[in-house]
Structures are given as structure tokens and as C-alpha cells.
Design a protein around this motif. Structure first.
Motif: not given
Length: 270
Positions: A64-73, A141-155
């Protein structure tokens, strides 16, 4: 029926399979596999975990640390966009990418969709994380969040990210696939390099096995096929020690039709 056979049948009923034959490639040593697992054991921090997204598949436990996160990818678009909707509700811009679909599951004015896969190169079908974020025209220089589910291409996607860019992600949650192949040395090298890159700047705070997929038992080590792993950037937390109890109260099965598989004890300090 012998006790050993009873144990094997019981484990198979839970979706746990034993390694029946050697991998065709060079095998990974047991100590190497254990060492990697130990690096990933989750840490308790001063940031509580909350669930973002739906209760089942499509929801993840994150600090629970979302303050000032500009974008989610969010590369990898499924029939559920609840995680991205929750990020939009928190005021984030939301960038989604997936060539296999024509758009996200729901429409939202905060969403910007790109019909490409994420990978190690940029071409007509793929783009790198670096090029994707560069094209988003966010604050430098803004902070971001990443949520990735790409079926094996994550590596390959993570290994191709510029280190400075990776550090912009305050929170990272990735679904890692094919982990039973850690006993295959070439795959182990790929996965180990990926985890080590993330762990240079981030700490693992939660692991959840995807309960819709089987586990593999080899040399006494149970490895889930797919793990949802959440990391937070090191400068955002105070380390309060290892997580010692699983599952977390907010954990939820990915698929109600499959057994309720919990994280094997070897994956956390107990």
C-alpha cells in the motif's frame, strides 16, 4: 498399497507431479535451485499488503504505497482489467499492450492501449519496455508501477530494460511462467539472471502460486509452474524480517475448479 505410492497419488490429486525423467539439456544442481529460491523468499516490511484488482485471477497483492505514482504499465491483456481499473481510480494513467487482442476488457478514459507484444526488440509486432515508456511522454523521473503477465516473454522483457528505467518502477508484480523448467540449466540461467536483475534494486514482498497450474516435485523441492511475485523498490521500505506464514489472508485461488494449492514451505521462511 505402499505409503510412498499413497503419497505420490495424494500429491498428484493436488496437482503436484514428480520429475519422471531427466531433462534433455544439462540439469541444474539442487543447490543452485535452492539458492535462487532463498533469494526470493518474501520480506515483511512497514508497508501492508492490499489486494488490487479482483478476488480471483486478475487481482494481486501489492504494498500500500501508491501516492504520487504517475502511471501503471500493464503488458498482457486478459478478459479481466480490474487491476488496471483500480489503478485508474487512484489517479494513475494506465498503459496496456498486447497484440493478441484489440483492446482491454473494459473502456476507461485513463487507458491507453497499444496493439503490440512486449519483448526484447521493437518491430511491427513487438516493442521493448524502454521504447514503450519513452513513447508515453510521462514526466522523466516519475514513479511507475508494473503489472506484467506476458506468457513467458517476461524474462527477455525484463533483461532488456535499462537499469535506470527499472528503478522507476516503485512496485513490480509479474507472473513468472515455466518455473518447473528451473531444473533445465539453460532456462535456469535465463530465469536467475532475470530475478537477480530485479533484486539489485527491489525486494520480494509476496509470492502467490497460480493455482490453475500444476506443481513439480524433484529432489524434495516443490516448484509451482507459475508464480505471481510482487516486488517493491528498496528505498521505499524498512525491512522487518522474513514472511513466516502463508497464505496471506487476502490470497485467493486463480481457478475455483482446481485444488487449493498454497505456496510450498520451501519458498518462505517458516
Amino acid at each position: 498399497m505402499s505409503q510412498n505410492l499413497k503419497k505420490i497419488l495424494f500429491e498428484k490429486s493436488l496437482g503436484i507431479f514428480r520429475l519422471a525423467k531427466k531433462f534433455p539439456a544439462q540439469a541444474t544442481g539442487k543447490e543452485e535451485v535452492l539458492s535462487l529460491i532463498q533469494k526470493l523468499r518474501p520480506i515483511n516490511t512497514d508497508k501492508e499488503l492490499i489486494r488490487v484488482g479482483s478476488k480471483g485471477d486478475g487481482g494481486y497483492l501489492v504494498p500500500n504505497d501508491f501516492e504520487n505514482i504517475e502511471a501503471c504499465f500493464s503488458p498482457g491483456v486478459n478478459i479481466n482489467s480490474d487491476f488496471e481499473v483500480d489503478c485508474a481510480k487512484m489517479g494513475m494513467k494506465v498503459f496496456l499492450a498486447d497484440k493478441s487482442v484489440n483492446g482491454p476488457a473494459v473502456q476507461n478514459e485513463a487507458f491507453k492501449f497499444t496493439k503490440k507484444f512486449i519483448g526484447a526488440t521493437t518491430n511491427d509486432s513487438f516493442m521493448t519496455m524502454d521504447d514503450w515508456i519513452k513513447s508515453s511522454k510521462l514526466k522523466p523521473n516519475s514513479d511507475l508501477i508494473l503489472q506484467m503477465d506476458i506468457e513467458g516473454f517476461e524474462y527477455e522483457a525484463i533483461l532488456s530494460i535499462n537499469d535506470a528505467l527499472l528503478k522507476r518502477f516503485r512496485i513490480i508484480t509479474i507472473e513468472f511462467h515455466d518455473l518447473i523448467q528451473l531444473w533445465n540449466k539453460p532456462f535456469f540461467n535465463l530465469a536467475s539472471a532475470t530475478f537477480n536483475k530485479i533484486l539489485q534494486s527491489h525486494t520480494c514482498v509476496h509470492i502467490h502460486p497460480n493455482t490453475a497450474n500444476p506443481f513439480l516435485k524433484n529432489e524434495g523441492i516443490i516448484i509451482p509452474s507459475i508464480l505471481e511475485i510482487t516486488f517493491i523498490r528498496n528505498n521505499r521500505i524498512k525491512n522487518l524480517g522474513f514472511v513466516t506464514n502463508y497464505p496471506h489472508p487476502l490470497d485467493s485461488k486463480n481457478d475455483d475448479e482446481n485444488p487449493d494449492m498454497v505456496l510450498p514451505e520451501i519458498w518462505f521462511r517458516h
